[in-house]
Design an enzyme around this catalytic site. Structure first.
Site, PDB file in Angstrom:
ATOM      1  N   SER A 190       0.830  -1.207   0.000  1.00  0.00           N
ATOM      2  CA  SER A 190       0.000   0.000   0.000  1.00  0.00           C
ATOM      3  C   SER A 190       0.871   1.266   0.000  1.00  0.00           C
ATOM      4  CB  SER A 190      -0.945  -0.069   1.197  1.00  0.00           C
ATOM      5  OG  SER A 190      -1.882   0.955   1.125  1.00  0.00           O
ATOM      6  N   HIS A 396      -7.816  -5.209   0.471  1.00  0.00           N
ATOM      7  CA  HIS A 396      -6.569  -4.488   0.708  1.00  0.00           C
ATOM      8  C   HIS A 396      -5.793  -5.049   1.900  1.00  0.00           C
ATOM      9  CE1 HIS A 396      -4.186  -1.026  -0.426  1.00  0.00           C
ATOM     10  NE2 HIS A 396      -4.084  -0.671   0.833  1.00  0.00           N
TER      11      HIS A 396
END
Ligand SMILES: *[C@@H]1O[C@H](CO)[C@@H](O)[C@H](O)[C@H]1NC(C)=O
Length: 424
Positions: A190, A396
């Site tokens: 990320s 995610h």
């Protein structure tokens, strides 16, 4: 009601934890709920600090610190070798791991041996280093500036632009020097990918120090992202930062004992409030894919996350969402002209990223939407591999907290690293 509760909790996080009375109530509740505790190990893992958590599992852990050119003192963690296999120090290929937004090196450790990436890489024969971005729990120090100064937020005046432009080069140079290597593997999650793209485009000379860049849940373009927290903040990004600055608040979701306490009191297996804990985590960090969320681990996660950011990091992502581009931080036209020479902040030139990048992404990641990853793929200078996670529902946070992260993601990362090592 859920939304209301989540909102209250988020506000409590934003304003720096709960007021003292709430601490007291949590203290009282502790005695009432102790019978709901299932495992002593979960409590212990939630309470131990990160280095001691690693040592508890009989892995070697070294702590190092690096000072950046602008005075930030960053904490690095290293697992130099494995416990079961490859368990002797020696000349091993080096891998550097960089965590996501609001997090720390804990991203690669909290789920424990056999599950978390740092342990797996150590067993596979890698010398594992983990960075920590300025401002987080392990990097909350500076030569001159005080992160806790009242009325003075100078310490917190940075976004992920500075993390990529200044922290990463300092940490990578330190690791290469200590290990006497000329290049290393980089794995980012990320924001750990965002800052890599920042570094490799602003300081392209660093590309040659990278054997491979493994980008998990890559984030550069964010036009299509659907993170509830970031989308809620995006339209107000600069205003929030300005208002917070005037009140002397520039840190966001810093690590505080109260989260560990909340985790232990309200998120344990058997606690009626465990589902609420999952909701709060999902609001802040994003949803989990089906079957990937292990609620039993919530207390451990909350013992180490969130670890703090500068509000400006969230504001910078807010700008990326609102503007749809991957640009340097927008300070407003006057300051922009002074710093960048233009009224509008320049784009990061992704064609300058010449290190071989492997993109590891999923179809249903709300923060790294397929369309945004596709655009990143087209613009990067040297994409060596595109590895889409097989199941449709992989989200995610699953790249670090997911039950099946090893089989679905880490094994293919290790496969591509090995192929590169053989070529070198
Ligand atoms: C969830 O975590 C607990 C505690 O570490 C572990 O015993 C359990 O096997 C995990 N569940 C899954 C599905 O991995």
């Amino acid at each position: 009601m859920w939304i209301g509760l989540v909102f209250c909790c988020t506000i409590a996080f934003v304003t720096g934890g709960l007021p003292p009375q709430a601490n007291y109530i949590a203290e009282l509740l502790r005695d009432q709920t102790s019978s709901t505790r299932v495992s002593d190990n979960i409590i212990e893992d939630a309470t131990l600090d990160l280095p001691n958590l690693v040592r508890k599992y009989n892995y070697p852990l070294e702590e190092h610190s690096v000072t950046t050119e602008d005075g930030y003192i960053l904490g690095l963690h290293r697992i130099p070798h494995g416990r079961d296999s490859n368990n002797r120090p020696g000349n091993k290929p080096v891998v550097f791991l960089m965590h996501g937004l609001l997090s720390s090196s804990a991203d690669f450790l909290v789920m424990g041996p056999g599950s978390s990436l740092a342990y797996i890489l150590a067993e596979e024969g890698y010398d594992v280093w983990m960075g920590n971005a300025r401002g987080n729990y392990f990097s909350r120090r500076h030569r001159r500036l005080n992160p806790d100064a009242l009325l003075n937020t100078a310490f917190w005046e940075f976004s992920w632009d500075e993390i990529g432009n200044k922290d990463l080069p300092a940490m990578i140079d330190f690791v290469l020097q200590r290990t006497r290597k000329s290049a290393l593997h980089y794995i980012g999650f990320s924001q750990g990918t965002t800052v890599f793209f920042v570094m490799a485009s602003l300081r392209p000379e660093y590309n040659k120090k990278i054997i491979s860049m493994q980008a998990m849940a890559p984030v550069a373009y964010m036009r299509h992202n659907s993170s509830p927290l970031l989308n809620a903040l995006a339209p107000f990004a600069r205003r929030i930062e300005e208002m917070a600055g005037r009140r002397g608040i520039a840190e966001f979701l810093g690590k505080r004992p109260i989260y560990t306490k909340i985790g232990k009191e309200f998120c344990m297996d058997g606690a009626e409030t465990q589902a609420l804990c999952s909701e709060v985590i999902f609001f802040i960090a994003g949803n989990s894919g089906e079957g990937q969320h292990n609620a039993t681990m919530l207390p451990v996660i909350l013992g180490h996350y969130p670890a703090g950011i500068a509000l400006r990091q969230a504001a910078h992502y807010g700008q990326a969402i609102a503007g749809g581009d991957f640009r340097r931080y927008d300070h407003g036209p006057v300051v922009n002209r002074r710093i960048y020479g233009f009224a509008v902040p320049p784009r990061y030139d992704l064609s300058r990223v010449s290190a071989p990048v492997y993109l590891h992404y999923s179809e249903t990641d709300p923060l790294a939407d397929l369309r945004d990853v596709e655009r990143l793929f087209r613009e990067l200078g040297n994409v060596a591999g595109r590895l889409r996670v097989k199941p449709r529902v992989f989200s995610h946070v699953d790249f670090v907290w997911g039950v099946d992260a090893k089989t679905l993601v880490y094994n293919s990362i290790i496969g591509s690293m090995r192929r590169r090592d053989r070529q070198n």
